[in-house]
Write a protein that holds these residues in place. Structure first.
Motif, PDB file in Angstrom:
ATOM      1  N   GLY A 365      11.424 -29.647 -86.794  1.00  0.00           N
ATOM      2  CA  GLY A 365      10.647 -28.441 -86.539  1.00  0.00           C
ATOM      3  C   GLY A 365       9.631 -28.212 -87.636  1.00  0.00           C
ATOM      4  N   SER A 366       8.578 -27.492 -87.300  1.00  0.00           N
ATOM      5  CA  SER A 366       7.485 -27.282 -88.255  1.00  0.00           C
ATOM      6  C   SER A 366       7.918 -26.482 -89.483  1.00  0.00           C
ATOM      7  CB  SER A 366       6.320 -26.558 -87.567  1.00  0.00           C
ATOM      8  OG  SER A 366       6.758 -25.330 -87.013  1.00  0.00           O
ATOM      9  N   ASP A 367       9.069 -25.799 -89.404  1.00  0.00           N
ATOM     10  CA  ASP A 367       9.564 -25.041 -90.552  1.00  0.00           C
ATOM     11  C   ASP A 367      10.271 -25.931 -91.579  1.00  0.00           C
ATOM     12  OD1 ASP A 367      11.543 -25.564 -88.692  1.00  0.00           O
ATOM     13  OD2 ASP A 367      12.661 -23.723 -89.087  1.00  0.00           O
ATOM     14  N   HIS A 368      10.306 -27.239 -91.335  1.00  0.00           N
ATOM     15  CA  HIS A 368      10.961 -28.178 -92.256  1.00  0.00           C
ATOM     16  C   HIS A 368       9.968 -28.897 -93.166  1.00  0.00           C
ATOM     17  CE1 HIS A 368      14.318 -27.562 -89.527  1.00  0.00           C
ATOM     18  NE2 HIS A 368      15.104 -28.205 -90.373  1.00  0.00           N
ATOM     19  N   HIS A 369       8.776 -28.338 -93.320  1.00  0.00           N
ATOM     20  CA  HIS A 369       7.736 -29.034 -94.074  1.00  0.00           C
ATOM     21  C   HIS A 369       8.178 -29.351 -95.509  1.00  0.00           C
ATOM     22  CE1 HIS A 369       3.872 -29.768 -96.113  1.00  0.00           C
ATOM     23  NE2 HIS A 369       3.455 -30.160 -94.923  1.00  0.00           N
ATOM     24  N   GLN A 395       5.701 -28.288 -83.507  1.00  0.00           N
ATOM     25  CA  GLN A 395       5.491 -26.834 -83.538  1.00  0.00           C
ATOM     26  C   GLN A 395       6.378 -26.130 -82.501  1.00  0.00           C
ATOM     27  OE1 GLN A 395       3.955 -24.607 -85.285  1.00  0.00           O
ATOM     28  NE2 GLN A 395       2.803 -25.889 -86.719  1.00  0.00           N
ATOM     29  N   PHE A 396       6.478 -24.817 -82.659  1.00  0.00           N
ATOM     30  CA  PHE A 396       7.359 -24.015 -81.823  1.00  0.00           C
ATOM     31  C   PHE A 396       6.842 -23.889 -80.388  1.00  0.00           C
ATOM     32  CE2 PHE A 396       8.120 -22.510 -86.175  1.00  0.00           C
ATOM     33  CZ  PHE A 396       9.499 -22.680 -86.238  1.00  0.00           C
ATOM     34  N   HIS A 442       1.008 -25.287 -81.481  1.00  0.00           N
ATOM     35  CA  HIS A 442       1.975 -24.377 -80.867  1.00  0.00           C
ATOM     36  C   HIS A 442       1.848 -24.512 -79.346  1.00  0.00           C
ATOM     37  CE1 HIS A 442       4.530 -20.711 -80.882  1.00  0.00           C
ATOM     38  NE2 HIS A 442       3.944 -20.525 -79.707  1.00  0.00           N
TER      39      HIS A 442
END
Length: 583
Positions: A365-369, A395-396, A442
């Motif tokens: 997921g994009s929050d794991h950058h 992206q979400f 997104h």
């Protein structure tokens, strides 16, 4: 075709040793592109300008020198210099005709490389925590990961698809105590589910299944003794942690773990079935708990320690990830002696390399950058090259129904599952819509559009092209007319209409699209290509008749649309979408 142009350029440059030092790291392959305007030929290269920038010579003169070494090149009508030094290649008709014959000859293996790559790839994707059913966001990861795997295999890589099951840690304990509370509820106890617990209906369903497995009874009084206040007055994390501690004391660690293992297995099986129904098949399921059981966690930390990349501070053990570009060092073992999630991540990636995979691709997921640099750092600390790990971020997804955004919160239980989405719009629409746009963008998933049986729906539009071609061949069968491929190939020169030339040119691009989509990990490039191909075919279908009395023209046109049908089917297969014969 691009491969041939590349060879022509390479051969010409070998005859010009004076440019050897100027070529350096210039990629001939990347310098060759299709032209955007057919007036400028079929292919173009800026290789002369690239050489000029490092040699200081005139790019037009360099282009002239290169062209002078290209004499009587098969398949090329003309080579011209354009603008500041572009070399444009104009292919002859036979090149396109030969490609049509190749498509029909190779059928479902067209554009699939037979020469295998040396590097083995481990592709990890989805890897959602086994705390509940997959939601629509996981579906995007599944569709993207599966298609990237298919693309990589198409260009010759051996790909292993793996799902990492996070069956250890605090979230698993929260899952287990959520099940225990539902077991009490089934047995008549009135329960107020904690704010931090899992509350979906699936939790109750699992509890009912576990009742059949002779789970020891739980004493509810002891479970709720000496608990701090939950939200909103108290701390939800302290409350759930105290509840977990009481549950373990009440029923014993062995029974607690037994409930948890059975729960994880039920959820894992549900996830596996859901994905398989979606056409996403894994080669391997790797369990986090095995890292400790098999000693990989200790071995990994031992290797990093031996390489002097660990140090102790404030009672914890830290990894020197900042030495490899991370913003700060990371804790691998807490003050209480418990290893962190990051320690497990390091060990897991160590096992990937130990199993012989030269390239590790993680889809996250994009929050794991922030995760990327630290894991790459751990691999470098163990002696592996930084480039051996590649992370693609997805992206979400926002799911819209009648213009209203839908909730996807797993903890609350109020979420739209992947299974429900598939049941509503179908696997084909879901697979296609998930990869229609770049993974870096997104995604607003429009349910109403996905269900439409019209040209507005891109997957329907492509599938309809395939079905239309099938209907043409059904008609000739009913009229007892047979396709004579030999006659068709010999008379492809009769196909001189605008739509026919455009269709032949677009078909010849397919291998290049597959190569580019695979190398860029960009399935949407293939999806958009298929949309364009379907559009060209529908235009051709509406403008001309295929079953004509002229035997030569009829077979030539039938050969062309047969090639079109093959390419559409092949492309849809890579995307995980069916190619129906009737719609």
């Amino acid at each position: 075709m691009k491969k041939n142009i590349k060879k022509i350029l390479e051969n010409a440059l070998t005859k010009l040793p004076k440019f050897d030092t100027s070529i350096g790291n210039i990629s001939i392959d990347q310098s060759v592109e299709r032209t955007k305007n057919s007036n400028h030929g079929d292919f173009t290269t800026n290789i002369a300008m690239q050489i000029a920038s490092s040699s200081g010579k005139n790019p037009k003169e360099i282009a002239e020198n290169i062209i002078s070494e290209m004499i009587d090149i098969k398949g090329i009508n003309e080579i011209k210099i354009a603008g500041p030094g572009f070399i444009n290649f104009y292919l002859d008709e036979k090149s396109f005709h030969d490609e049509i014959a190749t498509i029909i000859d190779r059928k479902d293996s067209y554009a699939i490389k037979t020469e295998k790559q040396k590097t083995k790839i481990l592709l990890e994707f989805v890897s959602a925590n086994p705390t509940g059913p997959l939601h629509v966001g996981h579906g995007r990861h599944a569709a993207y990961g599966a298609t990237v795997g298919n693309l990589l295999e198409a260009i010759g890589y051996e790909v292993t698809r793996e799902y990492y099951v996070n069956d250890a840690g605090r979230q698993m304990n929260i899952l287990c105590v959520s099940i225990i509370l539902r077991l009490l509820e089934i047995n008549g106890k009135k329960i107020q589910m904690p704010v931090a617990s899992y509350k979906g209906e699936y939790i109750s369903e699992i509890a009912r299944l576990l009742l059949k497995s002779n789970i020891p009874s739980v004493k509810s009084e002891a479970l709720f003794e000496s608990l701090p206040e939950d939200n909103p007055k108290g701390d939800k994390d302290k409350y759930i942690d105290a509840l977990i501690e009481n549950a373990i004391k009440n029923i014993g660690k062995k029974t607690f773990n037994s409930i948890l293992e059975q729960t994880v297995e039920l959820i894992k099986d549900d996830i596996k079935n859901d994905l398989e129904e979606f056409g996403v098949i894994y080669d391997s399921w790797f369990f986090e708990k095995n890292l400790e059981k098999k000693g990989d966690l200790d071995k990994t930390l031992s290797i990093i320690k031996k390489n002097k990349m660990l140090y102790k501070k404030d009672g914890a053990i830290w990894f020197k990830s900042s030495d490899f570009g991370d913003e700060k060092d990371r804790v691998v073992t807490r003050e209480n002696g418990i290893n962190t999630y990051f320690a497990s991540d390091i060990a897991y990636h160590y096992t990937k390399r130990k199993r012989g995979y030269g390239l590790l691709i993680n889809i996250l997921g994009s929050d794991h950058h922030g995760y990327i640099t630290r894991v790459q750092a751990s691999l470098q600390a163990m002696g592996y090259r930084k480039g051996s790990l590649e992370v693609e971020l997805v992206q979400f997804v926002s799911l819209f129904r009648d213009g209203e955004k839908q909730s996807m919160s797993t903890r609350s239980g109020e979420f739209i599952s992947l299974r429900k989405l598939r049941q509503e719009v179908g696997n084909d629409a879901a697979r296609f819509f998930y990869i229609l746009h770049s993974n870096e963008q997104h995604l607003d998933f429009d349910l109403e559009l996905a269900k439409k049986r019209s040209n507005e729906n891109p997957v329907y539009y492509i599938q309809y092209a395939h079905a239309r071609i099938a209907s043409v061949f059904k008609q000739i069968s009913e009229q007892e007319i047979k396709l004579n491929k030999k006659v068709g190939f010999e008379n492809l020169s009769k196909l001189n209409k605008k739509q026919e030339k455009s269709l032949m040119s677009l078909l010849s691009r397919y291998p290049e699209v597959i190569e580019l989509a695979a190398k860029k990990r960009a399935p949407h490039l293939l999806a958009h290509y298929l949309k364009d191909l379907a559009n060209e075919f529908h235009s051709y279908y509406n403008a001309h008749t295929f079953i004509v009395t002229d035997n030569k023209l009829r077979n030539a046109r039938l050969v062309l649309i047969k090639a079109t049908q093959i390419v559409i089917a092949n492309g849809l297969k890579i995307l995980g979408v069916s190619a129906p014969l009737i719609m």
